[in-house]
Motif scaffolding. Structure first.
Motif, PDB file in Angstrom:
ATOM      1  N   GLU A  59      39.873  26.421 -19.585  1.00 50.23           N
ATOM      2  CA  GLU A  59      40.780  25.950 -20.633  1.00 50.23           C
ATOM      3  C   GLU A  59      40.777  26.860 -21.866  1.00 50.23           C
ATOM      4  O   GLU A  59      40.374  26.444 -22.948  1.00 50.23           O
ATOM      5  N   PRO A  60      41.222  28.090 -21.745  1.00 45.96           N
ATOM      6  CA  PRO A  60      41.221  28.982 -22.911  1.00 45.96           C
ATOM      7  C   PRO A  60      42.106  28.477 -24.052  1.00 45.96           C
ATOM      8  O   PRO A  60      41.856  28.791 -25.216  1.00 45.96           O
ATOM      9  N   ALA A  61      43.092  27.666 -23.747  1.00 47.55           N
ATOM     10  CA  ALA A  61      44.000  27.169 -24.787  1.00 47.55           C
ATOM     11  C   ALA A  61      43.262  26.338 -25.834  1.00 47.55           C
ATOM     12  O   ALA A  61      43.638  26.337 -27.007  1.00 47.55           O
ATOM     13  N   ARG A  62      42.195  25.657 -25.458  1.00 48.19           N
ATOM     14  CA  ARG A  62      41.469  24.835 -26.433  1.00 48.19           C
ATOM     15  C   ARG A  62      40.785  25.712 -27.481  1.00 48.19           C
ATOM     16  O   ARG A  62      40.670  25.330 -28.642  1.00 48.19           O
ATOM     17  N   HIS A  63      40.352  26.898 -27.082  1.00 50.06           N
ATOM     18  CA  HIS A  63      39.715  27.804 -28.029  1.00 50.06           C
ATOM     19  C   HIS A  63      40.745  28.397 -28.991  1.00 50.06           C
ATOM     20  O   HIS A  63      40.498  28.505 -30.191  1.00 50.06           O
ATOM     21  N   ARG A  64      41.889  28.737 -28.448  1.00 46.70           N
ATOM     22  CA  ARG A  64      42.971  29.234 -29.303  1.00 46.70           C
ATOM     23  C   ARG A  64      43.420  28.146 -30.272  1.00 46.70           C
ATOM     24  O   ARG A  64      43.697  28.422 -31.443  1.00 46.70           O
ATOM     25  N   ALA A  65      43.469  26.919 -29.800  1.00 45.64           N
ATOM     26  CA  ALA A  65      43.868  25.792 -30.652  1.00 45.64           C
ATOM     27  C   ALA A  65      42.854  25.563 -31.775  1.00 45.64           C
ATOM     28  O   ALA A  65      43.226  25.244 -32.912  1.00 45.64           O
ATOM     29  N   TRP A  66      41.572  25.727 -31.477  1.00 45.55           N
ATOM     30  CA  TRP A  66      40.521  25.592 -32.499  1.00 45.55           C
ATOM     31  C   TRP A  66      40.758  26.624 -33.610  1.00 45.55           C
ATOM     32  O   TRP A  66      40.739  26.298 -34.799  1.00 45.55           O
ATOM     33  N   ALA A  67      40.993  27.867 -33.235  1.00 43.94           N
ATOM     34  CA  ALA A  67      41.229  28.933 -34.219  1.00 43.94           C
ATOM     35  C   ALA A  67      42.530  28.694 -34.986  1.00 43.94           C
ATOM     36  O   ALA A  67      42.569  28.828 -36.216  1.00 43.94           O
TER      37      ALA A  67
END
Length: 131
Positions: A59-67
């Motif tokens: 789920e790389p999108a969750r990390h991008r969403a955090w940033a």
């Protein structure tokens, strides 16, 4: 700003992610703007948001969403632009502010020294004929 930094720092989505705070004061702020390629020489803090994850993370999108969430929370207090070394290739809205009044001078040097556009590590504002 403090609350947003504390919230993001207490709940990163990856142990590899980080928030780095750089203080640009003192000697860096005493250099006249005409003497440097960077547009902002006023004393300020620079917040660097690093969203990193393992290559097999499902789920790389969750990390991008955090940033992105932290960046959005800090936006009301942010200065225009960013430090040029932190510009991504898609951050065209910030490019002109990052270089301030030096953009055209830097573009002229770029056109003269790299007419084929081989070096693209830092985006420059689009000038006549593109960057």
């Amino acid at each position: 700003m403090r609350e947003a930094l504390l919230a993001a720092g207490s709940a990163p989505t990856s142990p590899l992610s980080a928030v780095s705070v750089h203080s640009l004061h003192g000697a860096a702020a005493r250099v006249p703007v005409a003497e440097t390629a960077f547009g902002n020489r006023d004393p300020h803090l620079m917040i660097e948001i690093l969203a990193l994850w393992e290559p097999d993370d499902p789920e790389p999108a969750r990390h991008r969403a955090w940033a992105a969430g932290l960046a959005k929370a800090l936006e009301p207090e942010a200065l225009p632009g960013t430090y040029p070394n932190l510009l991504g290739p898609d951050e065209t809205a910030h490019i002109a502010h990052s270089y301030g009044p030096h953009a055209q001078r830097l573009l002229a040097v770029k056109r003269r020294t790299d007419p084929d556009g081989v070096f693209r590590a830092l985006p420059l504002p689009a000038g006549p004929g593109g960057a």
